[in-house]
Design a protein around this motif. Structure first.
Motif, mmCIF file in Angstrom:
data_model
loop_
_atom_site.group_PDB
_atom_site.id
_atom_site.type_symbol
_atom_site.label_atom_id
_atom_site.label_comp_id
_atom_site.label_asym_id
_atom_site.label_seq_id
_atom_site.Cartn_x
_atom_site.Cartn_y
_atom_site.Cartn_z
ATOM 1 N N GLU A 61 -12.416 -3.039 8.232
ATOM 2 C CA GLU A 61 -12.843 -4.077 7.303
ATOM 3 C C GLU A 61 -12.226 -5.390 7.763
ATOM 4 O O GLU A 61 -12.135 -5.659 8.935
ATOM 5 C CB GLU A 61 -12.445 -3.687 5.876
ATOM 6 C CG GLU A 61 -13.157 -2.405 5.435
ATOM 7 C CD GLU A 61 -12.868 -2.053 3.992
ATOM 8 O OE1 GLU A 61 -12.590 -2.960 3.199
ATOM 9 O OE2 GLU A 61 -12.917 -0.862 3.669
ATOM 10 N N ASN A 113 -7.807 0.001 5.440
ATOM 11 C CA ASN A 113 -8.896 -0.964 5.510
ATOM 12 C C ASN A 113 -9.286 -1.283 6.942
ATOM 13 O O ASN A 113 -9.957 -2.267 7.202
ATOM 14 C CB ASN A 113 -8.507 -2.248 4.783
ATOM 15 C CG ASN A 113 -8.362 -2.016 3.299
ATOM 16 O OD1 ASN A 113 -9.191 -1.350 2.697
ATOM 17 N ND2 ASN A 113 -7.298 -2.525 2.721
ATOM 18 N N TYR A 159 0.817 -1.216 0.000
ATOM 19 C CA TYR A 159 0.000 0.000 0.000
ATOM 20 C C TYR A 159 0.849 1.264 0.000
ATOM 21 O O TYR A 159 0.368 2.338 -0.393
ATOM 22 C CB TYR A 159 -1.002 0.002 1.155
ATOM 23 C CG TYR A 159 -0.401 0.017 2.537
ATOM 24 C CD1 TYR A 159 -0.019 1.204 3.133
ATOM 25 C CD2 TYR A 159 -0.245 -1.157 3.258
ATOM 26 C CE1 TYR A 159 0.520 1.224 4.412
ATOM 27 C CE2 TYR A 159 0.279 -1.158 4.527
ATOM 28 C CZ TYR A 159 0.656 0.045 5.098
ATOM 29 O OH TYR A 159 1.184 0.056 6.360
ATOM 30 N N LEU A 169 -9.111 -6.867 6.830
ATOM 31 C CA LEU A 169 -7.772 -7.249 6.416
ATOM 32 C C LEU A 169 -6.669 -7.003 7.429
ATOM 33 O O LEU A 169 -5.512 -7.008 7.078
ATOM 34 C CB LEU A 169 -7.431 -6.542 5.110
ATOM 35 C CG LEU A 169 -8.166 -7.142 3.923
ATOM 36 C CD1 LEU A 169 -7.891 -6.364 2.661
ATOM 37 C CD2 LEU A 169 -7.744 -8.587 3.721
ATOM 38 N N ASP A 173 -3.251 -3.171 5.176
ATOM 39 C CA ASP A 173 -3.349 -1.751 4.822
ATOM 40 C C ASP A 173 -4.209 -1.048 5.867
ATOM 41 O O ASP A 173 -5.387 -1.387 6.013
ATOM 42 C CB ASP A 173 -3.986 -1.608 3.435
ATOM 43 C CG ASP A 173 -4.048 -0.156 2.978
ATOM 44 O OD1 ASP A 173 -3.820 0.745 3.799
ATOM 45 O OD2 ASP A 173 -4.343 0.051 1.781
ATOM 46 N N HIS A 229 -3.293 -6.749 2.146
ATOM 47 C CA HIS A 229 -3.395 -7.135 3.553
ATOM 48 C C HIS A 229 -2.595 -6.149 4.399
ATOM 49 O O HIS A 229 -1.557 -5.645 3.956
ATOM 50 C CB HIS A 229 -2.831 -8.545 3.761
ATOM 51 C CG HIS A 229 -3.780 -9.624 3.354
ATOM 52 N ND1 HIS A 229 -4.080 -10.710 4.142
ATOM 53 C CD2 HIS A 229 -4.523 -9.779 2.232
ATOM 54 C CE1 HIS A 229 -4.940 -11.496 3.524
ATOM 55 N NE2 HIS A 229 -5.221 -10.960 2.361
ATOM 56 N N HIS A 262 -7.573 -5.441 -2.242
ATOM 57 C CA HIS A 262 -6.967 -4.731 -1.113
ATOM 58 C C HIS A 262 -5.702 -5.437 -0.649
ATOM 59 O O HIS A 262 -5.671 -6.666 -0.549
ATOM 60 C CB HIS A 262 -7.938 -4.680 0.081
ATOM 61 C CG HIS A 262 -9.100 -3.780 -0.113
ATOM 62 N ND1 HIS A 262 -10.389 -4.140 0.205
ATOM 63 C CD2 HIS A 262 -9.179 -2.519 -0.603
ATOM 64 C CE1 HIS A 262 -11.222 -3.138 -0.078
ATOM 65 N NE2 HIS A 262 -10.510 -2.148 -0.564
ATOM 66 N N GLU A 288 -13.150 -5.785 -6.276
ATOM 67 C CA GLU A 288 -12.210 -4.928 -5.547
ATOM 68 C C GLU A 288 -10.942 -5.714 -5.215
ATOM 69 O O GLU A 288 -10.927 -6.943 -5.258
ATOM 70 C CB GLU A 288 -12.835 -4.454 -4.233
ATOM 71 C CG GLU A 288 -14.066 -3.596 -4.380
ATOM 72 C CD GLU A 288 -14.698 -3.355 -3.021
ATOM 73 O OE1 GLU A 288 -14.579 -2.223 -2.540
ATOM 74 O OE2 GLU A 288 -15.264 -4.306 -2.451
#
Lengths: 80, 146
Positions: free
Chosen positions: B143, B140, A11, B145, B137, B135, B133, B131
């Motif tokens: 959510e 998130n 990220y 993850l 992050d 892991h 994402h 989507e």
């Protein structure tokens, strides 16, 4: 002045909109100083959220960067 | 350790088994980590892995030295995939052989645990919704993850 290359992963690469970027830094600048001045606003996470390496060896945030160094900004790993 | 590698190609388990073979070994342990169709209750279509290759290999080699020292293994293999993986594919293989089964099993367990904890590799979940994402992050948070 020194020119270093920073690598971004996961990220961190998304937030930097790229996986590699060059920075001109002052002599004696540390990872922490570069992070605070040039990376923190875009990464939007505290420095403690990341680990670092210089030239593919683990490095702490007080490490002084030198001309030609390759710094990696390493988010929490998730292999396996 | 005989093989420490990152690769985009599928993992060849026979290569690992051939590498483990040794007449001095009475135990072989093989762990395969495979891509699941769900994570924390949410449907997934696969995973994308990326690695910081140079440091990942160094860290895997350090782990290999630890396993040899701590568990007296005779042979070992650690392979991790990078790139796009579909459901059911093996993302990681850790395989060890030792004179006795307890050493082989313990080394194999320690190997995968230490890879997951220390090696700079990251996975992105490709959800069934389209989507994707990373892991861990922090964006998130709240959510699924973390």
């Amino acid at each position: 002045m020194a020119k270093i290359t920073a690598l971004f992963f996961s990220y961190a690469a998304d937030r930097m909109s790229g996986r590699r970027r060059q920075f001109d830094i002052g002599d004696g600048a540390t990872i922490e100083e570069l992070f605070d001045q040039a990376l923190a606003p875009t990464l939007r996470e505290p420095i403690g959220a990341f680990m670092f390496s210089v030239n593919a060896d683990w490095a702490d945030r007080k490490t002084v960067l030198h001309d030609g160094d390759e710094l990696a900004v390493i988010p929490p790993v998730s292999g396996g | 350790m005989d093989i420490v590698r990152l690769q985009s190609e599928p993992i060849n388990i026979d290569e690992a088994l051939q590498t483990l073979h040794d007449e001095s070994c009475g135990g072989q342990a093989v762990f395969l980590g495979t891509v699941r169709n769900a994570f924390e209750g949410r449907e997934s279509r696969g995973l994308y892995y990326e690695a910081y290759h140079d440091l990942a290999i160094k860290e895997m080699e350090r782990i290999a030295e630890e396993l040899a020292r701590e568990f007296n293994i005779v042979h070992g293999v650690m392979i991790h995939r990078v790139g796009e993986l579909v459901l059911g594919e093996a993302a990681v293989l850790v395989a060890t052989s030792a004179p006795h089964r307890a050493q082989a099993i313990a080394a194999c367990q320690a190997g995968i645990d230490r890879i997951k904890e220390r090696v700079p590799i990251w996975k992105k979940e490709r959800w069934a919704t389209g989507e994707a994402h990373w892991h861990h992050d922090p964006a998130n948070l709240g959510e699924t993850l973390l």
